[in-house]
Enzyme design. Structure first.
Site, mmCIF file in Angstrom:
data_model
loop_
_atom_site.group_PDB
_atom_site.id
_atom_site.type_symbol
_atom_site.label_atom_id
_atom_site.label_comp_id
_atom_site.label_asym_id
_atom_site.label_seq_id
_atom_site.Cartn_x
_atom_site.Cartn_y
_atom_site.Cartn_z
ATOM 1 C CE LYS A 42 -0.528 -0.711 4.978
ATOM 2 N NZ LYS A 42 -1.375 -1.358 6.010
ATOM 3 C CE1 TYR A 257 10.838 31.705 6.109
ATOM 4 C CE2 TYR A 257 11.095 29.317 5.922
ATOM 5 C CZ TYR A 257 10.864 30.559 5.340
ATOM 6 O OH TYR A 257 10.652 30.644 3.993
HETATM 7 C C1 LIG Z 1 -0.620 -2.284 6.699
HETATM 8 C C2 LIG Z 1 -1.179 -3.628 6.972
HETATM 9 C C3 LIG Z 1 -0.351 -4.748 7.033
HETATM 10 C C4 LIG Z 1 1.160 -4.637 7.006
HETATM 11 O O1 LIG Z 1 1.569 -4.173 8.257
HETATM 12 P P1 LIG Z 1 3.126 -3.910 8.578
HETATM 13 O O2 LIG Z 1 3.133 -3.562 10.017
HETATM 14 O O3 LIG Z 1 3.548 -2.787 7.696
HETATM 15 O O4 LIG Z 1 3.839 -5.161 8.271
HETATM 16 C C5 LIG Z 1 -0.932 -5.993 7.166
HETATM 17 N N1 LIG Z 1 -2.278 -6.118 7.246
HETATM 18 C C6 LIG Z 1 -3.107 -5.065 7.225
HETATM 19 C C7 LIG Z 1 -4.571 -5.276 7.347
HETATM 20 C C8 LIG Z 1 -2.592 -3.777 7.099
HETATM 21 O O5 LIG Z 1 -3.400 -2.722 7.098
#
Ligand SMILES: *Cc1c(COP(=O)(O)O)cnc(C)c1O
Length: 361
Positions: A42, A257
């Site tokens: 993702k 800044y």
């Molecule tokens: C993001 C996610 C993962 C992966 O999790 P990590 O901690 O990045 O390994 C797995 N399952 C679901 C449902 C997620 O949302």
């Protein structure tokens, strides 16, 4: 890591992504979990770029991928024509045709989503079922999942994978882990014949969480799945920026800044061509470091939109055109996340679209 090409001065910062390390991490996780390993890609493969990461993992033997959004599923499909691609955030109204057109599998998480999918696909298109064992975020509550097991409504959904998600997998001492593992086992027993998937990156390292399909994301990209222990993963991301200018300032001079930093003594400052618009967090202002010639140099004052100021008094290698490392070597993504008051996940997924991404390995 092979030596990358010199920085392209068209943009003052460069992101190097080690595809070989991603593949090596995928293998480490599969071995540790003792089960087939999927990849969670993702957020554009945690900022690393699905266009290159997806095919590299496929070539290594990864066959199942998870994304959050339908749009990410479409992007993944473009480079992974044969993979099983599940969309974690579930089925939003009006998206059925797009799922079908791209051969994507929704992760169904409510009776309403199940009804939509069943009436559209009549059991002919695969989907996953998300069971909520404690997050209270997505998925059917355990009692509801147990009640629906074996009903025609389930059969009409074409479910081929059962999944749930850990609340605190990175904290092995948290008793919620054992509760979730036990609840998921009860649901799994009620759905014989389905693949089951529970373990995210940290879950891979929890006893009893492996099941049929591992589901890591962060650790693939070098994040430490076991905070407090030595990171078993290989680093993946390296972020470097060019020094645009070096200047000498007197005691009492301020930098950046609002003059948030005041020189306690005569100092040398270097300005880096990289800022928060590149996805480098402003929250790291006054707290983080960069490495110049291997010397840790404090980030001074406020991070600007396109620039960062370093104290390079102790770094003789600092000169115009030299490279500063912002992520890499001792500055791993977990360390940078901590310095910014957040987690490495947010650092990775925030990596901006301005960078020239260089792939090695
Ligand atoms: C993001 C996610 C993962 C992966 O999790 P990590 O901690 O990045 O390994 C797995 N399952 C679901 C449902 C997620 O949302």
């Amino acid at each position: 890591m092979t030596e990358p090409k010199p920085i392209d001065g068209a943009h003052g910062a460069r992101l190097t992504i080690d595809l070989g390390a991603i593949v090596a991490n995928w293998r480490i996780l599969a071995d540790r979990g003792g089960a087939p390993c999927a990849a969670v890609v993702k957020a554009d493969a945690y900022g690393c770029g699905i266009g290159r990461v997806g095919p590299a993992l496929w070539a290594a033997g990864c066959r199942t991928f998870f994304v959050a959004h339908l749009s990410e599923g479409v992007a993944a499909r473009a480079v992974l024509p044969e993979a099983a691609i599940y969309v974690l955030n579930g089925l939003l109204p009006g998206t059925l045709e797009a799922y079908a057109a791209h051969g994507l599998r929704p992760v169904l998480g409510s009776v309403a989503e199940m009804a939509d999918w069943a009436s559209f696909s009549a059991g002919r298109r695969p989907a996953a079922l998300h069971v909520d064992t404690g997050m209270n975020r997505l998925g059917l509550p355990v009692p509801e999942a147990l009640e629906l097991a074996g009903t025609p409504g389930i059969a009409a959904c074409g479910i081929d994978l059962l999944l749930s998600h850990f609340v605190s997998a990175e904290k092995p001492e948290d008793p919620v882990n054992a509760r979730q593992i036990a609840d998921f086992a009860r649901v799994r027993a009620a759905y014989p014949g389905l693949l089951a998937s529970l373990a995210n990156s940290s879950g891979v390292f929890l006893d009893g969480a492996g099941h049929d399909l591992l589901r890591p994301g962060y650790a693939l990209f070098g994040g430490n799945p076991r905070p407090g222990f030595i990171n078993p993963m290989r680093p993946v991301v390296r972020l470097e920026a060019l020094i645009a200018q070096v200047r000498a300032v007197e005691t009492g001079a301020t930098a950046g800044y609002n003059g948030r930093w005041t020189a306690p003594a005569p100092s040398r400052l270097a300005t880096l061509s990289l800022g928060y618009a590149d996805g480098f967090p402003r929250a790291i202002s006054g707290r983080g470091q960069a490495l110049v010639g291997g010397v840790p140099c404090p980030i001074l004052g406020l991070v600007s939109m396109d620039l960062i100021i370093l104290d390079v008094t102790a770094a003789p290698a600092a000169e115009r055109g030299a490279t500063a490392v912002l992520i890499g070597d001792s500055l791993d993504i977990d360390t940078v996340g901590q310095a910014a008051g957040t987690i490495g996940y947010e650092i990775l997924t925030g990596l901006g679209s301005r960078y020239v991404r260089t792939y090695v390995g």
